[in-house]
Design a protein around this motif. Structure first.
Motif, PDB file in Angstrom:
ATOM      1  N   VAL A 110       0.716  -1.095   0.071  1.00 19.82           N
ATOM      2  CA  VAL A 110       0.031  -0.160   0.006  1.00 19.82           C
ATOM      3  C   VAL A 110       0.881   1.327  -0.216  1.00 19.82           C
ATOM      4  CG1 VAL A 110      -1.883   1.324   1.023  1.00 19.82           C
ATOM      5  CG2 VAL A 110      -1.853  -1.211   1.235  1.00 19.82           C
ATOM      6  N   GLY A 111       0.552   2.047  -1.117  1.00 20.85           N
ATOM      7  CA  GLY A 111       1.368   3.290  -0.977  1.00 20.85           C
ATOM      8  C   GLY A 111       0.448   4.463  -0.143  1.00 20.85           C
ATOM      9  N   LEU A 112       1.102   5.235   0.756  1.00 22.86           N
ATOM     10  CA  LEU A 112       0.469   5.988   1.615  1.00 22.86           C
ATOM     11  C   LEU A 112       0.499   7.475   1.202  1.00 22.86           C
ATOM     12  CD1 LEU A 112       1.980   4.977   5.035  1.00 22.86           C
ATOM     13  CD2 LEU A 112      -0.061   4.389   4.103  1.00 22.86           C
ATOM     14  N   GLY A 113       0.922   7.868   0.013  1.00 26.33           N
ATOM     15  CA  GLY A 113       1.142   9.041  -0.540  1.00 26.33           C
ATOM     16  C   GLY A 113       2.320  10.054   0.440  1.00 26.33           C
ATOM     17  N   PRO A 114       1.941  11.361   0.438  1.00 31.76           N
ATOM     18  CA  PRO A 114       2.984  12.145   0.966  1.00 31.76           C
ATOM     19  C   PRO A 114       3.203  11.987   2.419  1.00 31.76           C
ATOM     20  CG  PRO A 114       0.950  13.475   0.279  1.00 31.76           C
ATOM     21  CD  PRO A 114       1.057  12.079  -0.211  1.00 31.76           C
ATOM     22  N   GLY A 115       2.002  11.405   3.376  1.00 31.28           N
ATOM     23  CA  GLY A 115       2.355  11.362   4.617  1.00 31.28           C
ATOM     24  C   GLY A 115       1.061  11.768   5.403  1.00 31.28           C
ATOM     25  N   HIS A 116       0.232  12.847   4.950  1.00 29.02           N
ATOM     26  CA  HIS A 116      -0.666  13.099   5.990  1.00 29.02           C
ATOM     27  C   HIS A 116      -1.928  12.358   5.394  1.00 29.02           C
ATOM     28  CE1 HIS A 116      -2.149  15.597   2.392  1.00 29.02           C
ATOM     29  NE2 HIS A 116      -0.998  16.020   1.995  1.00 29.02           N
ATOM     30  N   GLY A 141      -0.156   4.684  -4.514  1.00 25.16           N
ATOM     31  CA  GLY A 141      -0.271   6.028  -3.718  1.00 25.16           C
ATOM     32  C   GLY A 141       0.173   7.250  -4.360  1.00 25.16           C
ATOM     33  N   VAL A 142       0.000   8.531  -4.177  1.00 30.08           N
ATOM     34  CA  VAL A 142       0.512   9.744  -4.849  1.00 30.08           C
ATOM     35  C   VAL A 142       2.331   9.695  -4.669  1.00 30.08           C
ATOM     36  CG1 VAL A 142       0.578  12.324  -5.145  1.00 30.08           C
ATOM     37  CG2 VAL A 142      -1.509  10.934  -4.460  1.00 30.08           C
ATOM     38  N   PRO A 143       2.913   9.474  -5.774  1.00 28.82           N
ATOM     39  CA  PRO A 143       4.282   9.712  -5.506  1.00 28.82           C
ATOM     40  C   PRO A 143       5.011  10.913  -5.006  1.00 28.82           C
ATOM     41  CG  PRO A 143       3.759   8.779  -7.755  1.00 28.82           C
ATOM     42  CD  PRO A 143       2.654   9.374  -7.001  1.00 28.82           C
ATOM     43  N   ALA A 144       6.240  11.159  -4.292  1.00 28.17           N
ATOM     44  CA  ALA A 144       6.477  12.365  -3.970  1.00 28.17           C
ATOM     45  C   ALA A 144       6.980  13.303  -4.961  1.00 28.17           C
ATOM     46  CB  ALA A 144       8.018  12.093  -3.183  1.00 28.17           C
ATOM     47  N   ALA A 145       7.325  12.931  -6.143  1.00 29.34           N
ATOM     48  CA  ALA A 145       7.374  13.769  -7.236  1.00 29.34           C
ATOM     49  C   ALA A 145       6.113  14.602  -7.498  1.00 29.34           C
ATOM     50  CB  ALA A 145       7.939  13.068  -8.484  1.00 29.34           C
ATOM     51  N   GLN A 146       5.006  13.824  -7.701  1.00 30.54           N
ATOM     52  CA  GLN A 146       3.787  14.585  -7.911  1.00 30.54           C
ATOM     53  C   GLN A 146       3.351  15.463  -6.666  1.00 30.54           C
ATOM     54  OE1 GLN A 146       4.643  11.675  -9.047  1.00 30.54           O
ATOM     55  NE2 GLN A 146       4.529  12.793 -11.284  1.00 30.54           N
ATOM     56  N   SER A 147       3.522  14.832  -5.421  1.00 29.28           N
ATOM     57  CA  SER A 147       3.100  15.686  -4.159  1.00 29.28           C
ATOM     58  C   SER A 147       3.936  16.925  -4.072  1.00 29.28           C
ATOM     59  CB  SER A 147       3.394  14.889  -2.768  1.00 29.28           C
ATOM     60  OG  SER A 147       2.548  13.740  -2.726  1.00 29.28           O
ATOM     61  N   CYS A 148       5.111  16.844  -4.409  1.00 34.52           N
ATOM     62  CA  CYS A 148       5.969  17.969  -4.208  1.00 34.52           C
ATOM     63  C   CYS A 148       5.807  18.767  -5.433  1.00 34.52           C
ATOM     64  CB  CYS A 148       7.565  17.544  -4.435  1.00 34.52           C
ATOM     65  SG  CYS A 148       8.089  16.518  -2.962  1.00 34.52           S
ATOM     66  N   HIS A 176      10.929  19.856   0.896  1.00 32.60           N
ATOM     67  CA  HIS A 176      11.136  18.966   1.975  1.00 32.60           C
ATOM     68  C   HIS A 176       9.800  18.426   3.022  1.00 32.60           C
ATOM     69  CE1 HIS A 176      12.422  18.300   6.301  1.00 32.60           C
ATOM     70  NE2 HIS A 176      13.230  17.627   5.706  1.00 32.60           N
ATOM     71  N   GLY A 177       9.861  17.148   2.906  1.00 31.37           N
ATOM     72  CA  GLY A 177       8.659  16.779   3.743  1.00 31.37           C
ATOM     73  C   GLY A 177       7.323  17.342   3.268  1.00 31.37           C
ATOM     74  N   ALA A 178       7.171  17.148   2.026  1.00 32.07           N
ATOM     75  CA  ALA A 178       5.585  17.452   1.554  1.00 32.07           C
ATOM     76  C   ALA A 178       4.528  16.841   2.260  1.00 32.07           C
ATOM     77  CB  ALA A 178       5.574  17.081   0.058  1.00 32.07           C
ATOM     78  N   GLY A 179       3.600  17.769   2.653  1.00 29.91           N
ATOM     79  CA  GLY A 179       2.432  17.198   3.414  1.00 29.91           C
ATOM     80  C   GLY A 179       2.829  16.994   4.753  1.00 29.91           C
ATOM     81  N   ARG A 180       4.071  17.051   5.165  1.00 29.96           N
ATOM     82  CA  ARG A 180       4.406  16.679   6.830  1.00 29.96           C
ATOM     83  C   ARG A 180       4.641  18.271   7.554  1.00 29.96           C
ATOM     84  NH1 ARG A 180       8.355  11.582   5.600  1.00 29.96           N
ATOM     85  NH2 ARG A 180       6.946  10.858   4.013  1.00 29.96           N
ATOM     86  N   GLU A 181       4.616  17.887   8.938  1.00 28.61           N
ATOM     87  CA  GLU A 181       4.797  19.006   9.825  1.00 28.61           C
ATOM     88  C   GLU A 181       5.933  19.942   9.372  1.00 28.61           C
ATOM     89  OE1 GLU A 181       4.700  17.997  13.860  1.00 28.61           O
ATOM     90  OE2 GLU A 181       2.169  17.305  13.652  1.00 28.61           O
ATOM     91  N   ASP A 182       6.762  19.259   9.009  1.00 26.63           N
ATOM     92  CA  ASP A 182       8.291  19.912   8.521  1.00 26.63           C
ATOM     93  C   ASP A 182       8.444  20.598   7.268  1.00 26.63           C
ATOM     94  OD1 ASP A 182       8.547  17.405   7.983  1.00 26.63           O
ATOM     95  OD2 ASP A 182      10.790  17.432   8.728  1.00 26.63           O
ATOM     96  N   GLU A 183       7.239  20.549   6.678  1.00 25.79           N
ATOM     97  CA  GLU A 183       7.198  20.934   5.094  1.00 25.79           C
ATOM     98  C   GLU A 183       7.970  22.202   4.805  1.00 25.79           C
ATOM     99  OE1 GLU A 183       3.827  20.253   2.032  1.00 25.79           O
ATOM    100  OE2 GLU A 183       4.038  22.415   2.224  1.00 25.79           O
TER     101      GLU A 183
END
Ligand SMILES: C[S@@+](CC[C@H](N)C(=O)[O-])C[C@H]1O[C@@H](n2cnc3c(N)ncnc32)[C@H](O)[C@@H]1O
Length: 329
Positions: free
Chosen positions: A80-86, A188-195, A271-278
């Protein structure tokens, strides 16, 4: 129903020398790094490059039990791909697959990112810190062969520098088949696309992804791939850009890009797309190398290098799709 005592609070410092509940002993090597130069490591196998520098060092992860060692029918295995994290970045299908799973297996950081409704629903969570990929995936397969419905999770998509392929390899190495464990990949949504989404529209045309991790691909190969794609019209998504032991890879990558592209080429750094430290920045290619020494660029960063037509407008990267050559607007 039993709940494994899973400590998900100390990602960087958890000592993991685990005994598989399915009988296979696992040995995870992990080393995590911070820009302040600290490094914590807890393992019984040493490594020279973050996740093990050489094949001989990494193959001491034990892939021992086979399908014949398990009685009864296997359960299901889902990557399962979780996507960016949120939680909102997860697809409905991913959420449903996790809610259906009896056991969820993953890198500690990703288990920590799961919504409470998912972790509360699962019978067991099994997490290991960074770099126990083989033992963690074997654990997931063993738990499936023991009759449990298992989800193995990772950030982004299981097909992008992730465990989808390894899961299938281990299924095969254990003398069973993907059909026997009803194997499925949930994207899941890959980091390249989330970013990309955080930067505007930098990737709307042909894009190449490159990982600077030389853990599994020799740096000479990464360099020749960069030389091959940097002169072309591709936008480039750079994964795994920087770690303390990969500082040179980052510098070499920036030098190669500058050999082929103008120093004022637009580059998005997330850095950290969708996370607290984005953190999100758009810089010129000529400024990129020095960012390797800042907190912006590390192993939770993806770097998107524009092509020769990419420009910046009002803080957004824009890569034209090419409609302007056919239509007036
Ligand atoms: C092992 S790869 C996993 C990629 C993942 N399967 C995907 O589809 O995005 C790890 C790399 O993905 C990128 N990455 C993962 N999560 C990210 C995030 N939230 N923000 C920026 N980059 C991320 C970083 O380049 C990191 O070094």
């Amino acid at each position: 129903m039993s709940t494994e005592n899973t400590d998900t609070t100390t990602e960087a410092s958890t000592s993991t020398d685990t005994e598989s509940t399915c009988g296979a002993s696992t040995d995870a090597t992990e080393e995590t790094e911070s820009k302040c130069g600290t490094s914590t490591s807890s393992s019984s196998s040493s490594s020279s490059s973050g996740c093990g520098g050489s094949k001989s060092e990494t193959t001491d992860e034990n892939v021992s039990a086979t399908a014949a060692d398990f009685e009864g029918d296997p359960g299901r295995l889902v990557a399962v791909g979780l996507g960016p994290g949120h939680a909102e970045g997860m697809t409905q299908r991913a959420r449903a697959a996790l809610l259906e799973a009896e056991h969820i297996v993953g890198y500690t950081t990703y288990i920590d990112l799961l919504p409470d409704e998912v972790t509360e629903q699962a019978d067991e969570l099994y997490d290991t810190p960074m770099c126990g990929e083989v033992s963690r995936t074997e654990e997931a397969v063993d738990r499936t062969l023991a009759g449990n419905d298992v989800a193995i999770v990772g950030s982004g998509d299981p097909n992008v520098y992730a465990l989808g392929g390894l899961a299938l390899e281990i299924v095969e190495s254990k003398g069973t088949t993907p059909s026997a464990v009803d194997f499925e990949v949930v994207p899941g949504v890959p980091a390249a696309q989330s970013c990309a989404a955080r930067l505007g529209a930098p990737l709307v045309n042909d894009t190449v992804t490159v990982s600077l991790s030389d853990h599994l691909t020799p740096m000479e190969d990464i360099e020749s791939r960069l030389h091959a794609v940097a002169p072309k019209g591709f936008t480039i998504a750079i994964y795994n850009p920087w770690s303390r032991k990969r500082r040179e890879n980052w510098e070499t990558c920036c030098d190669i890009l500058l050999e082929h592209r103008d120093p004022d080429t637009a580059v998005g750094v997330v850095h950290g797309a969708g996370r607290e430290d984005e953190q999100v920045e758009i810089v010129d290619l000529g400024e990129l190398k020095e960012l390797g020494e800042t907190d912006l660029v590390d192993m939770t960063t993806t770097v998107l290098v524009g092509n020769e037509e990419t420009y910046v407008e009002d803080g957004r990267m824009v890569t034209p799709r090419g409609y302007e050559s056919k239509y007036d607007y």
